[in-house]
Design a protein around this motif. Structure first.
Motif, PDB file in Angstrom:
ATOM      1  N   GLY A 236       0.787  -1.223   0.000  1.00 58.75           N
ATOM      2  CA  GLY A 236       0.000   0.000   0.000  1.00 58.75           C
ATOM      3  C   GLY A 236       0.815   1.267   0.000  1.00 58.75           C
ATOM      4  O   GLY A 236       1.936   1.321  -0.524  1.00 58.75           O
ATOM      5  N   LEU A 291      -3.946  -4.758   1.398  1.00 58.40           N
ATOM      6  CA  LEU A 291      -3.699  -3.386   0.970  1.00 58.40           C
ATOM      7  C   LEU A 291      -4.080  -2.417   2.080  1.00 58.40           C
ATOM      8  O   LEU A 291      -5.202  -2.469   2.600  1.00 58.40           O
ATOM      9  N   ASP A 312      -8.548  -5.679   0.726  1.00 60.48           N
ATOM     10  CA  ASP A 312      -8.353  -4.231   0.806  1.00 60.48           C
ATOM     11  C   ASP A 312      -8.828  -3.766   2.182  1.00 60.48           C
ATOM     12  O   ASP A 312     -10.028  -3.779   2.476  1.00 60.48           O
TER      13      ASP A 312
END
Length: 316
Positions: A236, A291, A312
Motif C-alpha cells: 500500500g 492493501l 483491501d
C-alpha cells in the motif's frame, strides 16, 4: 463541487430536503478561483460558491471568499438575499444546538473530548471495529486462501514494513496516527491471534514503503515465505512522516495534504517483493496480500496473479 448548484441546491436541498448548512473544505471555496481558476476573479469565485449553495467558508486563516462577497454583491454577481440565505442556514443550526442559550441549560455542554479517554472507551472501540470490518473488501480469493484457519498455521510469514507500524492503520487525518495513541499493528494482531504456539516471522523486505528494491535482494523475505504455512504481505501507501525513505521516483507511494501521486500503480519495490515471496513459497502455501491505503491503487496482472487472496483494508 463548491461551485456546483446542481449538487448543493438541486440535489442536496430540493431533492433530499436538507435544511442544515454547507461548509467548504479548508480553502476549497476560495480555491474555485485561487487554485482552479474556474472564474476570472476572487469576487466571481466567491459568488459562484454562494450561488451554488455554500454557506460557510472552511479555513484556518482569514476567510478569503467571504471577504470578497461585498465586492461580488456590489458588482451584481450575487445578491444580499443570497448572503441572508446563507446566514439563516448557519444560525438555524446554531439555535438548534443551543449556542445562544445559557450554557447550563444545554446538554451538549456536559460532553467533553479527551483523546486518551476515547482511545480506551469500549463503546467507541466497538464502533470503530465494526466500521473497519465492514469497510474491508475482499477483492480476490480465487484459490479460497481466505479465511485462514488459525489452528492450521504453525508458521506464518509477515512481509512488508507496514505490517509492524500501527500508526499507518489510522490514516493521516486521525490525530492519534501522529501522536502515538494507537493499538496493535497488523503483525502484533496476528501474533496475538495465533498465540504462542505458532512461529511468526516478520520481515520488512524493503527499507521503506516506497523503496524501489531490497538491500538483500529479498533473500530474507523469500526465506520466510519458503518456510511458512501461510504468507501475509502488507502492501500500500504512506502518508505524512511515513513518506520518508527511499523512493522509486515515480511519485506512487506518498499521499498527503498538498501532494498528489503521479501514478496509481503499486510501488515497484512492493511488486518485486510479492513476486519474490510467491516464487519462494511452496505452491500449496497461500500468499495473502493486504492493501493499506487511502487513494486508488492499481496492481499489475503479475502481482494480482501472485496473490492467492487480496484484501483491501484501506486505513481501517
Amino acid at each position: 463541487t463548491c461551485g456546483n448548484k446542481g449538487l448543493l441546491t438541486t440535489i442536496l436541498r430540493d431533492a433530499w430536503g436538507w435544511d442544515g448548512f454547507v461548509v467548504s473544505d479548508y480553502d476549497a471555496w476560495a480555491n474555485i478561483y485561487t487554485t482552479h481558476r474556474f472564474n476570472a476573479s476572487m469576487e466571481a469565485g466567491a459568488a459562484q460558491g454562494l450561488n451554488a449553495g455554500i454557506d460557510q467558508e472552511g479555513t484556518n486563516k482569514a476567510p478569503v471568499a467571504i471577504a470578497a462577497l461585498l465586492g461580488a454583491v456590489r458588482d451584481g454577481m450575487t445578491t444580499a438575499n443570497d448572503v441572508t440565505r446563507a446566514f439563516k442556514n448557519l444560525f438555524r443550526l446554531r439555535l438548534r444546538l443551543g449556542l445562544h442559550d445559557p450554557p447550563t441549560t444545554v446538554s451538549y455542554n456536559a460532553l467533553r473530548y479527551n483523546a486518551t479517554e476515547l482511545a480506551g472507551n469500549a463503546g467507541h472501540l466497538a464502533v470503530a471495529r465494526q466500521a473497519a470490518e465492514e469497510s474491508m473488501t475482499l477483492l480476490a480469493n480465487p484459490r479460497h486462501a481466505l479465511p485462514l484457519n488459525a489452528t492450521g498455521v504453525a508458521r506464518l510469514a509477515i512481509l512488508g514494513p507496514q505490517a509492524r507500524v500501527a500508526g499507518l492503520l489510522f490514516g493521516n487525518y486521525a490525530g492519534s496516527a501522529n501522536a502515538g495513541n494507537w493499538g496493535l499493528s497488523i503483525e502484533e494482531a496476528l501474533r496475538a491471534r495465533l498465540g504462542s504456539g505458532a512461529a511468526v516471522t516478520q520481515v520488512d523486505g524493503l527499507a521503506s514503503i516506497g523503496a524501489p528494491d531490497s538491500a538483500d535482494g529479498f533473500k530474507a523475505a523469500a526465506a520466510a515465505a519458503a518456510g511458512a504455512d501461510a504468507v501475509v504481505i502488507v502492501l500500500g501507501l504512506a502518508f505524512d512522516h511515513y513518506c520518508s525513505g527511499a523512493s522509486d521516483g515515480r511519485g506512487d507511494f506518498c499521499e498527503k495534504e498538498s501532494q498528489d501521486r503521479q501514478v496509481i500503480e503499486l510501488p515497484v519495490g512492493q511488486e518485486k517483493m510479492v513476486a519474490a515471496a510467491r516464487a519462494a513459497a511452496p505452491p500449496a502455501t497461500p500468499v495473502v496480500c493486504v492493501l493499506v491505503h487511502g487513494g486508488a491503487v492499481a496492481l499489475s496482472n503479475a502481482t494480482r496473479d501472485a496473490c492467492d487472496a487480496i484484501l483491501d483494508a484501506w486505513y481501517p
